[in-house]
Design a protein around this motif. Structure first.
Motif, PDB file in Angstrom:
ATOM      1  N   PHE A  88      42.994  47.667  60.473  1.00  0.00           N
ATOM      2  CA  PHE A  88      43.492  48.802  59.412  1.00  0.00           C
ATOM      3  C   PHE A  88      44.858  49.492  59.604  1.00  0.00           C
ATOM      4  O   PHE A  88      45.143  50.429  59.097  1.00  0.00           O
ATOM      5  CB  PHE A  88      42.366  49.824  59.347  1.00  0.00           C
ATOM      6  N   ALA A  89      45.388  49.289  60.823  1.00  0.00           N
ATOM      7  CA  ALA A  89      46.898  50.165  61.246  1.00  0.00           C
ATOM      8  C   ALA A  89      47.967  49.612  60.401  1.00  0.00           C
ATOM      9  O   ALA A  89      48.710  50.481  60.056  1.00  0.00           O
ATOM     10  CB  ALA A  89      47.189  49.897  62.694  1.00  0.00           C
ATOM     11  N   GLU A  90      48.057  48.518  60.050  1.00  0.00           N
ATOM     12  CA  GLU A  90      49.053  47.876  59.091  1.00  0.00           C
ATOM     13  C   GLU A  90      48.842  48.618  57.492  1.00  0.00           C
ATOM     14  O   GLU A  90      47.717  48.624  57.063  1.00  0.00           O
ATOM     15  CB  GLU A  90      49.187  46.460  59.113  1.00  0.00           C
ATOM     16  N   GLU A  91      49.983  48.389  56.911  1.00  0.00           N
ATOM     17  CA  GLU A  91      49.873  48.688  55.345  1.00  0.00           C
ATOM     18  C   GLU A  91      49.073  47.473  54.774  1.00  0.00           C
ATOM     19  O   GLU A  91      49.299  46.431  54.974  1.00  0.00           O
ATOM     20  CB  GLU A  91      51.221  49.013  54.964  1.00  0.00           C
ATOM     21  N   PHE A  92      48.426  47.772  53.829  1.00  0.00           N
ATOM     22  CA  PHE A  92      47.429  46.852  52.891  1.00  0.00           C
ATOM     23  C   PHE A  92      47.257  47.525  51.457  1.00  0.00           C
ATOM     24  O   PHE A  92      47.032  48.537  51.442  1.00  0.00           O
ATOM     25  CB  PHE A  92      46.304  46.249  53.529  1.00  0.00           C
ATOM     26  N   ASP A  93      46.739  46.718  50.654  1.00  0.00           N
ATOM     27  CA  ASP A  93      46.069  47.135  49.555  1.00  0.00           C
ATOM     28  C   ASP A  93      44.784  46.094  49.619  1.00  0.00           C
ATOM     29  O   ASP A  93      44.838  45.012  50.179  1.00  0.00           O
ATOM     30  CB  ASP A  93      46.841  46.499  48.326  1.00  0.00           C
ATOM     31  N   LEU A  94      43.773  46.765  48.905  1.00  0.00           N
ATOM     32  CA  LEU A  94      42.476  46.049  48.843  1.00  0.00           C
ATOM     33  C   LEU A  94      42.457  45.183  47.709  1.00  0.00           C
ATOM     34  O   LEU A  94      42.784  45.530  46.585  1.00  0.00           O
ATOM     35  CB  LEU A  94      41.171  47.321  49.078  1.00  0.00           C
ATOM     36  N   LEU A  95      41.782  44.010  48.060  1.00  0.00           N
ATOM     37  CA  LEU A  95      41.180  43.042  46.833  1.00  0.00           C
ATOM     38  C   LEU A  95      39.745  43.064  46.795  1.00  0.00           C
ATOM     39  O   LEU A  95      39.090  42.294  47.945  1.00  0.00           O
ATOM     40  CB  LEU A  95      41.807  41.743  47.302  1.00  0.00           C
ATOM     41  N   LEU A  96      39.062  43.327  45.818  1.00  0.00           N
ATOM     42  CA  LEU A  96      37.808  43.577  45.760  1.00  0.00           C
ATOM     43  C   LEU A  96      36.761  42.931  44.666  1.00  0.00           C
ATOM     44  O   LEU A  96      37.440  42.862  43.725  1.00  0.00           O
ATOM     45  CB  LEU A  96      37.348  45.026  46.032  1.00  0.00           C
ATOM     46  N   GLY A  97      35.576  42.161  44.981  1.00  0.00           N
ATOM     47  CA  GLY A  97      34.820  41.952  43.816  1.00  0.00           C
ATOM     48  C   GLY A  97      34.139  43.064  43.480  1.00  0.00           C
ATOM     49  O   GLY A  97      34.080  44.121  44.066  1.00  0.00           O
ATOM     50  N   ARG A  98      33.331  43.270  42.282  1.00  0.00           N
ATOM     51  CA  ARG A  98      32.787  44.383  41.701  1.00  0.00           C
ATOM     52  C   ARG A  98      31.971  44.954  42.670  1.00  0.00           C
ATOM     53  O   ARG A  98      31.801  46.117  42.564  1.00  0.00           O
ATOM     54  CB  ARG A  98      32.500  44.178  40.359  1.00  0.00           C
ATOM     55  N   ALA A 138      44.598  33.268  38.809  1.00  0.00           N
ATOM     56  CA  ALA A 138      45.951  33.403  38.291  1.00  0.00           C
ATOM     57  C   ALA A 138      46.428  34.767  38.693  1.00  0.00           C
ATOM     58  O   ALA A 138      47.685  34.768  38.941  1.00  0.00           O
ATOM     59  CB  ALA A 138      45.991  33.059  36.854  1.00  0.00           C
ATOM     60  N   GLU A 139      45.651  35.700  38.475  1.00  0.00           N
ATOM     61  CA  GLU A 139      46.187  37.283  38.560  1.00  0.00           C
ATOM     62  C   GLU A 139      46.435  37.219  40.191  1.00  0.00           C
ATOM     63  O   GLU A 139      47.278  38.205  40.526  1.00  0.00           O
ATOM     64  CB  GLU A 139      45.348  38.133  38.187  1.00  0.00           C
ATOM     65  N   VAL A 140      45.429  37.030  41.128  1.00  0.00           N
ATOM     66  CA  VAL A 140      45.658  36.983  42.471  1.00  0.00           C
ATOM     67  C   VAL A 140      46.810  36.212  42.738  1.00  0.00           C
ATOM     68  O   VAL A 140      47.742  36.693  43.740  1.00  0.00           O
ATOM     69  CB  VAL A 140      44.605  36.389  43.395  1.00  0.00           C
ATOM     70  N   ALA A 141      47.046  35.021  42.276  1.00  0.00           N
ATOM     71  CA  ALA A 141      48.485  34.114  42.611  1.00  0.00           C
ATOM     72  C   ALA A 141      49.551  34.950  42.324  1.00  0.00           C
ATOM     73  O   ALA A 141      50.660  35.027  42.853  1.00  0.00           O
ATOM     74  CB  ALA A 141      48.256  32.900  41.921  1.00  0.00           C
ATOM     75  N   ALA A 142      49.636  35.720  41.012  1.00  0.00           N
ATOM     76  CA  ALA A 142      50.625  36.372  40.689  1.00  0.00           C
ATOM     77  C   ALA A 142      50.967  37.665  41.724  1.00  0.00           C
ATOM     78  O   ALA A 142      52.079  37.843  42.000  1.00  0.00           O
ATOM     79  CB  ALA A 142      50.279  37.272  39.258  1.00  0.00           C
ATOM     80  N   LEU A 143      49.938  38.483  42.255  1.00  0.00           N
ATOM     81  CA  LEU A 143      50.001  39.301  43.017  1.00  0.00           C
ATOM     82  C   LEU A 143      50.811  38.716  44.696  1.00  0.00           C
ATOM     83  O   LEU A 143      51.669  39.474  44.964  1.00  0.00           O
ATOM     84  CB  LEU A 143      48.754  39.890  43.404  1.00  0.00           C
ATOM     85  N   LYS A 144      50.311  37.725  44.785  1.00  0.00           N
ATOM     86  CA  LYS A 144      50.932  37.169  46.236  1.00  0.00           C
ATOM     87  C   LYS A 144      52.428  36.487  45.985  1.00  0.00           C
ATOM     88  O   LYS A 144      52.961  36.728  46.984  1.00  0.00           O
ATOM     89  CB  LYS A 144      50.131  35.741  46.376  1.00  0.00           C
ATOM     90  N   ARG A 145      52.518  36.676  44.736  1.00  0.00           N
ATOM     91  CA  ARG A 145      54.418  36.283  44.691  1.00  0.00           C
ATOM     92  C   ARG A 145      55.034  37.472  44.588  1.00  0.00           C
ATOM     93  O   ARG A 145      56.227  37.505  44.718  1.00  0.00           O
ATOM     94  CB  ARG A 145      54.545  35.716  43.121  1.00  0.00           C
TER      95      ARG A 145
END
Length: 220
Positions: free
Chosen positions: A52-62, A113-120
């Motif tokens: 958790f020390a590095e910067e990140f955004d969370l990707l979560l299921g509901r 597709a939305e996650v793939a777009a975030l990865k780009r």
């Protein structure tokens, strides 16, 4: 480019369901919720702190989002809470108007597709926590770049598993590993291309080996 990193608690038989408590997920009659509780020690805390020390955004299921949203905003000045509250939470959900945790963004339409777009995009890594159904979707589309696995010395017999039937074949490289005092293997695996194969067949196979191969071919 942003990497998707799946941080996952895993039993020896591959179960990831409800590691933190009985109230998390009892789907399918799962009765072992909280199976990680008695294994925590200082080395595990150090590994989690580093993650958790590095910067990140969370990707979560509901479902995981709802568990986190009911806990972390109320956890005071806990360092993990401060990170989770401040980062962007990308959530796979059909009910975007009910995302009340600060900095929450709904993923709608075709989730992969939305996650793939975030990865780009440029930005911090996308840290995938829990979210067993979302993991299956991303595995089927080959969108997970790295696994941070905590493998616990317990067999659960039944429950939601990390690698489902739709998982795309892939090779991974072990980047880092450590073992806790309670026997938990903490390992980081990074995507390393396609699966490569070989054979241990003798250069001059025996008649028995030739017959065995012919039998297998005819049965295929």
């Amino acid at each position: 480019m942003r990497n998707v990193v799946a941080a996952t608690f895993l039993s020896l038989d591959g179960v990831i369901q409800a590691p933190g408590g009985p109230e998390e997920d009892s789907a399918g009659g799962f009765s072992h919720g909280g199976w990680t509780f008695h294994y925590w020690d200082e080395p595990m805390g150090e590994v989690m702190e580093k993650a958790f020390a590095e910067e990140f955004d969370l990707l979560l299921g509901r479902k995981t989002y709802d568990i986190f949203a009911a806990h972390w905003p109320h956890a005071g000045d806990d360092p993990v809470a401060m990170k989770f509250n401040a980062c962007i939470k990308y959530v796979a959900t059909s009910a975007p108007k009910t995302l009340n945790w600060q900095n929450s963004v709904a993923l709608r339409g075709e989730i992969a597709a939305e996650v793939a777009a975030l990865k780009r995009q440029d930005g911090p890594k996308l840290l995938l926590q829990g979210s067993s159904e979302l993991i299956q979707l991303l595995l089927a589309k080959d969108l997970i770049d790295e696994f941070n696995l905590l493998i616990f010395p317990v067999v659960l017999g039944a429950g939601k598993r990390l690698f489902g039937e739709g998982t795309m074949p892939a090779a991974f490289t072990l980047v880092e590993s450590r073992v806790s005092s309670t026997g938990v293997i903490m390992a980081t695996y990074r995507r390393a291309g396609a699966v490569t194969t070989g054979s241990f067949v003798l250069p001059a196979p025996s008649e028995d080996e030739i017959a065995r191969c012919e039998k297998n071919l005819s049965a295929a």
